[in-house]
Design a protein around this motif. Sequence first.
Motif, PDB file in Angstrom:
ATOM      1  N   ILE A 141      43.592  40.970  39.366  1.00  0.00           N
ATOM      2  CA  ILE A 141      44.452  40.494  38.463  1.00  0.00           C
ATOM      3  C   ILE A 141      43.807  40.364  37.303  1.00  0.00           C
ATOM      4  O   ILE A 141      44.258  40.866  36.054  1.00  0.00           O
ATOM      5  CB  ILE A 141      45.047  39.051  38.898  1.00  0.00           C
ATOM      6  N   GLU A 142      42.725  40.027  37.089  1.00  0.00           N
ATOM      7  CA  GLU A 142      41.704  40.045  35.917  1.00  0.00           C
ATOM      8  C   GLU A 142      41.556  41.233  35.249  1.00  0.00           C
ATOM      9  O   GLU A 142      41.625  41.521  34.202  1.00  0.00           O
ATOM     10  CB  GLU A 142      40.774  39.077  36.173  1.00  0.00           C
ATOM     11  N   ALA A 143      41.463  42.282  36.318  1.00  0.00           N
ATOM     12  CA  ALA A 143      40.993  43.354  35.571  1.00  0.00           C
ATOM     13  C   ALA A 143      42.153  44.167  34.979  1.00  0.00           C
ATOM     14  O   ALA A 143      42.320  44.751  34.045  1.00  0.00           O
ATOM     15  CB  ALA A 143      40.713  44.653  36.802  1.00  0.00           C
ATOM     16  N   GLN A 144      43.603  43.780  35.340  1.00  0.00           N
ATOM     17  CA  GLN A 144      44.813  44.379  34.830  1.00  0.00           C
ATOM     18  C   GLN A 144      45.089  43.498  33.533  1.00  0.00           C
ATOM     19  O   GLN A 144      45.452  44.207  32.742  1.00  0.00           O
ATOM     20  CB  GLN A 144      45.816  44.078  35.751  1.00  0.00           C
ATOM     21  N   THR A 145      44.727  42.269  33.542  1.00  0.00           N
ATOM     22  CA  THR A 145      45.065  41.367  32.392  1.00  0.00           C
ATOM     23  C   THR A 145      44.238  42.080  31.062  1.00  0.00           C
ATOM     24  O   THR A 145      44.416  41.471  30.004  1.00  0.00           O
ATOM     25  CB  THR A 145      45.311  40.120  32.612  1.00  0.00           C
ATOM     26  N   ARG A 146      43.492  42.909  31.312  1.00  0.00           N
ATOM     27  CA  ARG A 146      42.347  43.111  30.115  1.00  0.00           C
ATOM     28  C   ARG A 146      43.393  44.332  29.198  1.00  0.00           C
ATOM     29  O   ARG A 146      43.101  44.513  28.125  1.00  0.00           O
ATOM     30  CB  ARG A 146      41.214  43.900  30.679  1.00  0.00           C
TER      31      ARG A 146
END
Length: 725
Positions: free
Chosen positions: A40-45
Motif C-alpha cells: 500500500i505504501e509503495a503505491q501511495t508514492r
Amino acid sequence: MAQGEDVAVELEEIIVTGARADRPVSSTPSSVKIVERQEIEAQTRTTSNPAEVLSRLVPGFSMSNQTISGASETYRGRDLLVMLDGVPLNTPLRDVSRILALIDLNTVERIEFVSGASSLYGSGATGGTVNFITKRGSEGRPQVRINTALRTFTADPAEGLRPEASVSVSGRKDQTDYVFVGSGRLADRTFDGAGRELPSDGMLGQGGADRFENANMFGKVGHDFDAGKRFEVSANWIYLDQEPDWLTSYTQPFARPDFTRPYTGKSVLEDSKQFAARYTDEGFALGDLKVVAFYNDVQKRFNYSEFDPFYNSLVYYSGNPLAPTSPFNQSELSNKRGGVNLTVDSSLDRVFDGLRLTWGADVIRETTAQVTTGGDDTFNPMEQMTYAAFAQLEAPLTDRFTVRGGMRYEYFDLTVEDSVRPAAYAELSGFDIVLPELFVGGGEFDYSAPTFNIGGTFDLVENTQLFGGFSQGYALPDIGSFTRRAGAMGFADVLRYGCIAGISPGGLNCTPTSSATSFAAIAPEAQIVNSYELGVRGSHGRLRGSLVGFVSTSEEGVTFDPATNSISQQKEEIWGAELTVEMDVTDKLRLGTFLAYREGRYDSNKDGEIDTWLPNNRIATPFRALVYGDYRFDNDVTLRLEGEGWSGRERQVRTSTYPLEGAFLVNAALSAPVAGGTFSAGVQNLFDIDYMNPTASSVRENPALGTLEVHGFGRTVSVGYAKTF
C-alpha cells in the motif's frame, strides 16, 4: 533459512476472513489477493486513490476512472462488495458507487480481495469482495505518525497542486489499544497527457477529481479481556466538497470544461459516517463467537448538469422547451443502513478430525431516498429489512484435500412508498419529448432465495495448491435506478407516459395516455450469479504465483444502455483467466507481472439465447497487464518501476460499436530514509502519454456519434515525507 523459503512458509500462514471466519489462504477454494501495508505504501508514492491502487495490484479489477466516483469500475465485469473491517459500505437499494476512491489508505493495514460471487456478507458481492482492514495500536508508548505528500501535474504545476496530510496516534496500554487518524486532501485542476484541463464532471453527474476538499477522520478503541474476549468500537467519517467552476462540454471528440458556461449548481458533496461495535469470544461454548453491530449514515450530492441532446438527453423539466433544464436538475441521496451480524465458528473434532462449522445470522435495516435540490423525490423512498442465516462446513478429507461448502438463505422485506417522479424533458431519436409528472405507486414486496457454494483445495506439492469451486451471490439490482427512470425508458414508455413534438396530438402540451404506474409494474427481479473457478497457486523457493480461470453466469443480469437511458435484465455470461508471477531474483531485486483477460455476452432480446457482447460499461478492457520491479539498495533506498497496459475494445453491442483505445503507461517511485523518517517521490504516467481512460469513456456512448472520449491523467509527480515519533 533462504529468503525464498521464508516466503513459502509465509504463504501458508496468511489468514483471510472471506468465509466470515479466519482461514488460511491454502484452504480457500477461490483466488485471493492480499495487499499488505508495505505494498500500500509503495503505491501511495504515486496516488492516494484506492481504486487506482487496486487496478494495479488486483488482476480482475477494472481500470480506475480516476475520479471520486466508482462508475463502471467492476470486478470481472460485475459488482464489488466493499467493506471496512467486515462492515459493508455499499448502498444496495440505490447503488451510486462513490465508495472506493474516498477510503483513507492511511487507516488501512491490509486489503483482502476474495474473488467470485458470494452472499456471506449480504447483497452486493456478485463479482467479488474487498475488505479494508484497519490498523490496530501496538504495545509500547504512544506513537504519532505524520504522513505528507504534495502532488501536481507537470502540464501546469502551479494550477494542478494536490497537497495531502495525515496524522495518526496509536498505542496500547495494558489491555486497551487505540488508533486515531485524521487526514486531509485538497485538489486543484487536473490535466491530460496533452496538457488540456480535464472536466469536473466527465462522466455526467458522477463528480470529478478536481477542485475538492476532502477530510477523513477515523478512530478505533479495543479492549482485550481474559480468555480471548475482545470488545472494540470504531467510527469513520468521510467528508468531501467539490466546487466546479465550469459545466462540461460533452461534444465530440472528448469531454472538456466549457469555459463559456459557469457552473451554477450546488457543490458535489459527500458526508458519510460509519459506526461499528464488535465483540469476539474465543472461549464461547459453541466456538469462536463474533458479533458486529453497525450503522452507516450516508449523504451524497451529485453534480448539476444541463440538457444535451446527444449525451444528456433526459433532464428534469423547467417548463420552458427553449431552456428545458430545471434549476433543480441535481439530486441528493440519503441512505441509512444498520444491522447486526452474528458468526460462530464451531469445531466438530468429535465428529471428524478437523471438521469445522461456521454459522450465523444477519439482520439489517436500510432506508434510502433521493431528492432533487428542490425537494422532489427522484425515486420512491424505500425501507428494507433483511433477514439471513448461513452455514459453512469445512472438512479436511485427507492431509492434502480439504472441502468447503455451505448455503445461505436470505429474505428481503421491502416497503416502497408512493412517489411522484418530477416532470422531465428528453430527446429521443431526434424528437423533443416532455414527460409530465408521473405517479409511481408503492407497496409491500418480498424476495427470498437460498444460495449455495462448494469448493475444495488439494495440495499438489508442498506450498502449492490446486483449488476450485462453485459459488452463488444473491442481490437485488439497483432498485432506485429503475424507479428513477419510470416512464422514461425508450419509445414504448414515451408513447404511453409522454408527449412527442410533431407526433402526439397537441405536441408538447398533449395529455399522455397514462399518468400513473406502480413499482410492481417496473420492479426488477432479484438476481443470482453463479461463479465457477479453477486455479493453481503456490510458491517454490524464490518464485510464487497463481493461474486461474473463471466463468460467471446469471439469468437476471443487469445491463444499462446509456444510448437509450434504459436498464434491462437478461441472461448473461462472463469468462476469463488471470496469471500472476512474482520472483525474488536476488535478496535486493524483485520482479513480477500479472496478465488478465475477461469478456462477456448477454441476451439482448430476451429470447433465451446469448447473442451480443456486454457493453463497455461492464467490460471496457478485455486484456490487462502489469510488469514491475522493486530494487532495494544497500542504503535502504528503494526503487520501483511499473508498466501498466490494457487493450482497447471494439465489440458490437446490439447494432452499435463503441471503440475504446488501449494504452501503456510507465510509473516510477522511490523512497529513502531521511532524518529518521522516509522521503518518497513518484511519477505517474512517466512519459506523459495522452490516452483515453477506458472506464470513464465507457459511461458516455451514443449510437449516432460513437464513444465520447474521457481522457486520463497526464504526468503527475509526487513528493512526500513520513515519520513516526
